[in-house]
Design a protein around this motif. Sequence first.
Motif, short mmCIF file in Angstrom:
data_model
loop_
_atom_site.label_atom_id
_atom_site.label_comp_id
_atom_site.label_asym_id
_atom_site.label_seq_id
_atom_site.Cartn_x
_atom_site.Cartn_y
_atom_site.Cartn_z
N GLU A 1 0.84 -1.21 0.00
CA GLU A 1 0.00 0.00 0.00
C GLU A 1 0.87 1.26 0.00
OE1 GLU A 1 -2.71 -0.15 3.33
OE2 GLU A 1 -3.43 -2.14 2.76
N LEU A 2 1.93 1.27 0.80
CA LEU A 2 2.83 2.41 0.85
C LEU A 2 3.50 2.62 -0.50
CD1 LEU A 2 4.27 4.68 2.36
CD2 LEU A 2 5.95 2.97 3.12
N SER A 3 3.93 1.54 -1.14
CA SER A 3 4.58 1.68 -2.44
C SER A 3 3.63 2.29 -3.47
CB SER A 3 5.13 0.34 -2.93
OG SER A 3 4.10 -0.52 -3.34
N HIS A 4 2.35 1.91 -3.42
CA HIS A 4 1.36 2.48 -4.34
C HIS A 4 1.18 3.98 -4.09
CE1 HIS A 4 -0.59 -1.74 -4.93
NE2 HIS A 4 0.55 -1.63 -5.56
N GLN A 5 1.14 4.37 -2.81
CA GLN A 5 1.01 5.79 -2.47
C GLN A 5 2.20 6.59 -3.00
OE1 GLN A 5 -2.17 6.59 -1.85
NE2 GLN A 5 -1.50 7.95 -0.23
N LEU A 6 3.39 6.07 -2.80
CA LEU A 6 4.58 6.79 -3.26
C LEU A 6 4.59 6.92 -4.77
CD1 LEU A 6 7.31 5.30 -0.88
CD2 LEU A 6 6.08 7.47 -0.67
N GLN A 7 4.20 5.86 -5.47
CA GLN A 7 4.14 5.94 -6.93
C GLN A 7 3.07 6.92 -7.40
OE1 GLN A 7 3.66 1.73 -7.78
NE2 GLN A 7 5.80 1.57 -8.42
N LYS A 8 1.95 6.93 -6.72
CA LYS A 8 0.86 7.85 -7.07
C LYS A 8 1.32 9.30 -7.02
CE LYS A 8 -3.76 9.13 -5.41
NZ LYS A 8 -4.79 8.84 -4.39
N TYR A 9 2.23 9.61 -6.10
CA TYR A 9 2.73 10.97 -5.94
C TYR A 9 4.11 11.16 -6.57
CZ TYR A 9 -1.17 12.12 -2.91
OH TYR A 9 -2.44 12.38 -2.42
N ASP A 10 4.47 10.29 -7.50
CA ASP A 10 5.74 10.37 -8.24
C ASP A 10 6.96 10.43 -7.32
OD1 ASP A 10 4.50 10.34 -10.77
OD2 ASP A 10 4.07 12.49 -10.60
N LEU A 11 6.95 9.63 -6.28
CA LEU A 11 8.08 9.52 -5.35
C LEU A 11 8.67 8.13 -5.52
CD1 LEU A 11 6.35 11.24 -2.32
CD2 LEU A 11 8.14 12.21 -3.77
N GLU A 12 9.48 7.97 -6.55
CA GLU A 12 9.96 6.65 -6.92
C GLU A 12 11.45 6.46 -6.72
OE1 GLU A 12 8.39 5.88 -10.81
OE2 GLU A 12 6.34 5.88 -10.09
N LYS A 13 12.13 7.45 -6.13
CA LYS A 13 13.55 7.30 -5.80
C LYS A 13 13.67 7.16 -4.29
CE LYS A 13 15.41 9.68 -9.76
NZ LYS A 13 16.38 10.68 -10.23
N LEU A 14 14.16 6.00 -3.86
CA LEU A 14 14.15 5.67 -2.44
C LEU A 14 15.49 5.12 -1.98
CD1 LEU A 14 10.78 3.68 -2.37
CD2 LEU A 14 11.10 6.09 -1.83
N LYS A 15 15.71 5.26 -0.68
CA LYS A 15 16.84 4.62 -0.02
C LYS A 15 16.28 3.78 1.12
CE LYS A 15 19.96 7.46 1.43
NZ LYS A 15 20.92 8.31 2.19
N PHE A 16 16.68 2.50 1.16
CA PHE A 16 16.28 1.60 2.24
C PHE A 16 17.51 1.36 3.09
CE2 PHE A 16 13.43 0.76 -1.27
CZ PHE A 16 12.20 0.69 -0.66
N THR A 17 17.41 1.69 4.38
CA THR A 17 18.54 1.53 5.29
C THR A 17 18.15 0.54 6.38
OG1 THR A 17 19.10 3.85 4.90
CG2 THR A 17 20.20 2.77 6.72
#
Length: 159
Positions: free
Chosen positions: A74-90
């Motif tokens: 669900e979070l990934s869908h929200q981020l894509q919906k708002y064009d936030l597709e560059k991420l860092k996972f730590t």
Amino acid sequence: MHKKTFSALLMIIFSISLTGCMNLGHLNYKQARMLKKEGFVLNNEGWTLALPERLLFNFDDYRIQNHQKEKLTELSHQLQKYDLEKLKFTGHTDNIGQSTYNYQLSQKRAQSVADVFFAEGFKTQNVQIIGRGSDQPIVSNDSEENRAKNRRVNIIIIP
């Protein structure tokens, strides 16, 4: 003439200072509002979501349970919906065990969360995966409850 120049200069200074107060971390208002709603906070690394309360890893484990995958999807869908597709996972661990092992485990934790996002269409070239081991605890490792909070993955938005 000097009054008009002074007034214009004062308005410019006021506008600049007001803009500085509305730091959105290089995002537009709608993106920032959605991130806040999802629990992200703006810190020195950027918009960051720490997942200890949403995604706790068991001791010596990096696997994500199905109900946790649903939330991440669900979070990934929200981020894509708002064009936030560059991420860092730590990824992070508690302080039990050898530091080299904990570093590898934290890397696997970050990778397992990133894999959920990859399955939803995120591109590998837009994602960074980092393991920090036990070097950056959010609380002291003096109890089992605190060690569990340190077993986490942070998701950071890259502008």
